[in-house]
Design an enzyme around this catalytic site. Structure first.
Site, PDB file in Angstrom:
ATOM      1  N   GLN A  62      -2.073  12.202 -25.556  1.00  0.00           N
ATOM      2  CA  GLN A  62      -1.633  11.971 -26.927  1.00  0.00           C
ATOM      3  C   GLN A  62      -2.720  11.649 -27.940  1.00  0.00           C
ATOM      4  O   GLN A  62      -2.728  12.210 -29.041  1.00  0.00           O
ATOM      5  CB  GLN A  62      -0.582  10.842 -26.962  1.00  0.00           C
ATOM      6  CG  GLN A  62       0.001  10.612 -28.328  1.00  0.00           C
ATOM      7  CD  GLN A  62       1.033   9.497 -28.385  1.00  0.00           C
ATOM      8  OE1 GLN A  62       1.409   9.025 -29.452  1.00  0.00           O
ATOM      9  NE2 GLN A  62       1.521   9.049 -27.238  1.00  0.00           N
ATOM     10  N   GLU A 103      -1.293   3.617 -24.071  1.00  0.00           N
ATOM     11  CA  GLU A 103      -0.737   3.146 -25.339  1.00  0.00           C
ATOM     12  C   GLU A 103      -0.441   1.644 -25.352  1.00  0.00           C
ATOM     13  O   GLU A 103      -0.953   0.906 -26.184  1.00  0.00           O
ATOM     14  CB  GLU A 103       0.540   3.927 -25.661  1.00  0.00           C
ATOM     15  CG  GLU A 103       1.360   3.383 -26.830  1.00  0.00           C
ATOM     16  CD  GLU A 103       0.638   3.477 -28.158  1.00  0.00           C
ATOM     17  OE1 GLU A 103       0.692   2.504 -28.930  1.00  0.00           O
ATOM     18  OE2 GLU A 103       0.020   4.524 -28.432  1.00  0.00           O
ATOM     19  N   ASP A 113      -2.345   5.239 -29.331  1.00  0.00           N
ATOM     20  CA  ASP A 113      -2.709   6.637 -29.106  1.00  0.00           C
ATOM     21  C   ASP A 113      -2.826   7.404 -30.415  1.00  0.00           C
ATOM     22  O   ASP A 113      -3.915   7.789 -30.840  1.00  0.00           O
ATOM     23  CB  ASP A 113      -1.658   7.305 -28.208  1.00  0.00           C
ATOM     24  CG  ASP A 113      -1.958   7.109 -26.728  1.00  0.00           C
ATOM     25  OD1 ASP A 113      -3.138   7.099 -26.359  1.00  0.00           O
ATOM     26  OD2 ASP A 113      -1.012   6.971 -25.949  1.00  0.00           O
ATOM     27  N   GLY A 165       3.688 -10.613 -45.358  1.00  0.00           N
ATOM     28  CA  GLY A 165       2.963 -10.584 -46.620  1.00  0.00           C
ATOM     29  C   GLY A 165       3.392 -11.729 -47.520  1.00  0.00           C
ATOM     30  O   GLY A 165       4.123 -12.625 -47.106  1.00  0.00           O
ATOM     31  N   GLY A 166       2.966 -11.678 -48.758  1.00  0.00           N
ATOM     32  CA  GLY A 166       3.266 -12.759 -49.695  1.00  0.00           C
ATOM     33  C   GLY A 166       4.692 -12.753 -50.208  1.00  0.00           C
ATOM     34  O   GLY A 166       5.123 -13.711 -50.848  1.00  0.00           O
TER      35      GLY A 166
END
Length: 415
Positions: free
Chosen positions: A16, A138, A167, A246-247
């Protein structure tokens, strides 16, 4: 004209990570020559087959727009043919186990002598260090790159993601390196080595978690749900469930029908700029001025209450109704789309993000198309090659063998 039309790629990749890289380059017009063992080919041709004795979807979806040549590089005649291919090609890509090409008699130094303009690109599991000789797949890459330790529910086991960031993610990184090296060669006249380690690629995609590891040294991560629940933080970035990372706090919430539909959910982000709109939509107008909810810092200790109230509202709507209501108000939401829903989405076919491909043995199948769109270089997705389908064509056009020499090579077991 295709963007990479004049570039020849010698593709020694399999499974892959490498095929992802070379397929992307083939989509952009490079002539990708996939080198495979006679009678065997890429291992994924036979893995996870859904139709007996037909190339698997695993193989076909990773090897579009390529030509296949079979070559026994261990035979003397095979080595001669490979040497000629190296002379004629611009890029050589491989994701063998460490040292495999060296044992075949083609280390980087030899390749550079044969063709000083050759760009030699490799994917390995780890970069230089204590684990550089280890084999990586993977999920191992996701674990060693930091992704798994930060994925899953707090207090639960680490979780790997279904997105193939080890991968395919590393394949995309390598493609970027190859194109950069090709650009540099235009100025320097020389090729160079390009390498991408799967651990490095996963870490690059997990940079926000490395950000949080450093922030943790200065106090608790207040946007994580555990802060509002009064659960102390440890020394490492914790698993955060479906927190946004996140924020702007966000979570996956139930929608109408969740009791029977495993994908009846939406992702809902409480973006500060549209907080008042959110309050109106969920029937909590009083929260606009409430000191416990009016500002982002004030809301952080109360995220469970906030998302609990939002979920009470989303459970009365389908995931698509949530989008229809929230999008005009600039509230960021997104439905949890199943693979079945994605496969049936017409807009993705109209843009070429998903394509129907005809194959001479398996018939028509659905595949991903090129995710990157160029205005002057449209991508046409062509089927993957059958094993050795282009052997004679490549031996004539690229290597320059005559019909008699091709017959001799076949008799010698070189192709």
């Amino acid at each position: 004209m295709k963007a990479l039309e004049d570039v020849k790629i010698l593709d020694f990749t399999h499974v892959q990570s490498g095929p992802t890289c070379t397929q992307l380059l083939a989509w952009f017009g490079a002539d990708v020559i996939k080198v495979e063992r006679p009678g065997v080919g890429d291992a994924t041709r036979g893995q996870l087959r859904d139709i007996p004795d037909v190339d698997s979807l695993y193989f076909t979806m990773l090897n579009h727009n390529k030509r296949s040549v079979t070559l026994n590089s261990k035979s003397e005649k095979g080595k001669e043919i490979l040497t000629k291919l190296i002379e004629e090609c611009d890029v050589m890509v491989e994701n063998f186990a460490p040292g495999a090409l060296d044992r075949m008699g083609f280390p980087w130094e030899t390749i550079q002598e044969i063709n000083p303009r050759m760009i030699y690109a490799s994917i390995k599991g780890f970069g230089p260090g204590p684990y550089e000789d280890c084999k990586v797949y993977e999920n191992v890459a996701q674990c060693a790159g930091g992704a798994a330790s930060t994925t899953g529910m707090l207090g639960g086991v680490p979780i790997v993601t279904g997105a193939q960031i080890g991968d395919s993610g590393t394949g995309l990184h390598l493609a970027m390196g190859i194109v950069t090296a090709l650009y540099h060669r235009e100025k320097s006249g020389r090729g160079q080595r390009v390498s991408a380690a799967m651990q490095d690629g996963v870490l690059n995609l997990c940079r926000v978690k490395l950000r949080d590891q450093q922030r943790l040294e200065h106090g608790p991560l207040e946007e994580y749900s555990q802060f509002g629940e009064g659960i102390p933080f440890g020394e490492a970035t914790p698993r955060a469930g479906n927190d946004s990372g996140g924020g702007q706090p966000g979570r996956i919430l139930k929608c109408k029908g969740w009791e029977t539909d495993p994908d009846a959910y939406t992702y809902f982000i409480t973006q500060a700029a549209v907080w008042k709109n959110i309050c109106d939509v969920i029937g909590k107008p009083e929260w606009k001025e409430d000191e416990n909810f009016a500002t982002p810092p004030a809301r952080l200790p109360h995220l469970n209450e906030v998302f609990g109230a939002i979920e009470e509202w989303t459970m009365t709507k389908t995931k698509f109704e949530v989008m229809e209501i929230c999008n005009p108000l600039n509230i960021p939401v997104g439905p949890i789309l199943s693979m079945k829903e994605i496969a049936e989405e017409p807009s993705l076919r109209e843009t070429g993000t998903m394509v129907e491909v005809d194959h001479p043995e398996r018939g028509s199948y659905l595949s991903v198309g090129c995710p990157i769109k160029l205005s002057d270089s449209p991508v046409e997705v062509e089927r993957s090659p059958l094993l050795g389908e282009h052997t004679e064509e490549i031996l004539k056009d690229v290597v320059g063998l005559s019909d008699e020499e091709i017959s001799e090579a076949k008799e010698a077991g070189a192709v």
